[in-house]
Design a protein around this motif. Structure first.
Motif, PDB file in Angstrom:
ATOM      1  N   GLU A 185      -8.691 -33.673 -17.524  1.00 56.78           N
ATOM      2  CA  GLU A 185      -9.006 -33.078 -16.218  1.00 56.78           C
ATOM      3  C   GLU A 185      -7.762 -32.320 -15.738  1.00 56.78           C
ATOM      4  O   GLU A 185      -6.648 -32.575 -16.213  1.00 56.78           O
ATOM      5  CB  GLU A 185      -9.430 -34.158 -15.240  1.00 56.78           C
ATOM      6  CG  GLU A 185      -8.360 -35.182 -14.975  1.00 56.78           C
ATOM      7  CD  GLU A 185      -8.823 -36.288 -14.047  1.00 56.78           C
ATOM      8  OE1 GLU A 185      -7.947 -36.999 -13.544  1.00 56.78           O
ATOM      9  OE2 GLU A 185     -10.031 -36.428 -13.830  1.00 56.78           O
ATOM     10  N   PRO A 186      -7.912 -31.378 -14.806  1.00 56.08           N
ATOM     11  CA  PRO A 186      -6.805 -30.497 -14.423  1.00 56.08           C
ATOM     12  C   PRO A 186      -5.513 -31.199 -14.006  1.00 56.08           C
ATOM     13  O   PRO A 186      -4.430 -30.809 -14.458  1.00 56.08           O
ATOM     14  CB  PRO A 186      -7.366 -29.690 -13.255  1.00 56.08           C
ATOM     15  CG  PRO A 186      -8.823 -29.673 -13.490  1.00 56.08           C
ATOM     16  CD  PRO A 186      -9.156 -31.001 -14.116  1.00 56.08           C
ATOM     17  N   THR A 187      -5.594 -32.227 -13.184  1.00 52.64           N
ATOM     18  CA  THR A 187      -4.383 -32.905 -12.716  1.00 52.64           C
ATOM     19  C   THR A 187      -3.597 -33.517 -13.868  1.00 52.64           C
ATOM     20  O   THR A 187      -2.388 -33.314 -13.984  1.00 52.64           O
ATOM     21  CB  THR A 187      -4.744 -34.012 -11.700  1.00 52.64           C
ATOM     22  OG1 THR A 187      -5.504 -33.439 -10.638  1.00 52.64           O
ATOM     23  CG2 THR A 187      -3.500 -34.670 -11.141  1.00 52.64           C
ATOM     24  N   THR A 188      -4.282 -34.211 -14.738  1.00 57.84           N
ATOM     25  CA  THR A 188      -3.630 -34.828 -15.889  1.00 57.84           C
ATOM     26  C   THR A 188      -3.114 -33.774 -16.858  1.00 57.84           C
ATOM     27  O   THR A 188      -2.015 -33.904 -17.405  1.00 57.84           O
ATOM     28  CB  THR A 188      -4.606 -35.778 -16.605  1.00 57.84           C
ATOM     29  OG1 THR A 188      -5.141 -36.688 -15.649  1.00 57.84           O
ATOM     30  CG2 THR A 188      -3.923 -36.546 -17.716  1.00 57.84           C
TER      31      THR A 188
ATOM     32  N   ILE B 126      -2.122 -30.717 -16.179  1.00 53.93           N
ATOM     33  CA  ILE B 126      -0.932 -30.078 -15.608  1.00 53.93           C
ATOM     34  C   ILE B 126       0.291 -30.978 -15.774  1.00 53.93           C
ATOM     35  O   ILE B 126       1.384 -30.508 -16.106  1.00 53.93           O
ATOM     36  CB  ILE B 126      -1.171 -29.707 -14.128  1.00 53.93           C
ATOM     37  CG1 ILE B 126      -2.185 -28.557 -14.055  1.00 53.93           C
ATOM     38  CG2 ILE B 126       0.126 -29.338 -13.428  1.00 53.93           C
ATOM     39  CD1 ILE B 126      -2.710 -28.281 -12.672  1.00 53.93           C
ATOM     40  N   GLN B 127       0.113 -32.277 -15.577  1.00 55.13           N
ATOM     41  CA  GLN B 127       1.229 -33.211 -15.784  1.00 55.13           C
ATOM     42  C   GLN B 127       1.667 -33.221 -17.248  1.00 55.13           C
ATOM     43  O   GLN B 127       2.863 -33.233 -17.552  1.00 55.13           O
ATOM     44  CB  GLN B 127       0.822 -34.621 -15.352  1.00 55.13           C
ATOM     45  CG  GLN B 127       0.629 -34.768 -13.873  1.00 55.13           C
ATOM     46  CD  GLN B 127       0.023 -36.109 -13.487  1.00 55.13           C
ATOM     47  OE1 GLN B 127      -0.445 -36.860 -14.330  1.00 55.13           O
ATOM     48  NE2 GLN B 127       0.033 -36.397 -12.186  1.00 55.13           N
TER      49      GLN B 127
ATOM     50  N   THR C 133     -13.987 -28.083 -15.166  1.00 62.63           N
ATOM     51  CA  THR C 133     -12.756 -28.728 -14.706  1.00 62.63           C
ATOM     52  C   THR C 133     -11.824 -29.114 -15.842  1.00 62.63           C
ATOM     53  O   THR C 133     -10.633 -29.297 -15.616  1.00 62.63           O
ATOM     54  CB  THR C 133     -13.078 -29.986 -13.884  1.00 62.63           C
ATOM     55  OG1 THR C 133     -13.793 -30.893 -14.708  1.00 62.63           O
ATOM     56  CG2 THR C 133     -13.884 -29.640 -12.654  1.00 62.63           C
TER      57      THR C 133
END
Length: 65
Positions: free
Chosen positions: A29-32, A34-35, A10
């Protein structure tokens, strides 16, 4: 012998490149990630911003014992 292993599928690594030189390196992690990638793309519009899975070098002898 050293092998490349993806210990946590991840995690993502974001890098900002100035030519062939990395000027920013961030892992999350992916969400952070990408942001962060979106923010760096806006901030450094003329530079290349990459995102890729994190890979860690692991000694095969240590991993098998």
């Amino acid at each position: 012998m050293t092998a490349i292993v993806d210990p946590c599928p991840t995690d993502r690594r974001v890098r900002v490149w100035f030519g062939e030189h990395v000027i920013a390196d961030y892992t999350a992690e992916p969400t952070t990630a990408i942001q962060y990638q979106a923010a760096m793309t806006r901030r450094f519009a003329s530079l290349r911003v990459t995102i890729e899975p994190v890979a860690v070098a692991v000694d095969e002898d240590a991993a098998s014992s």
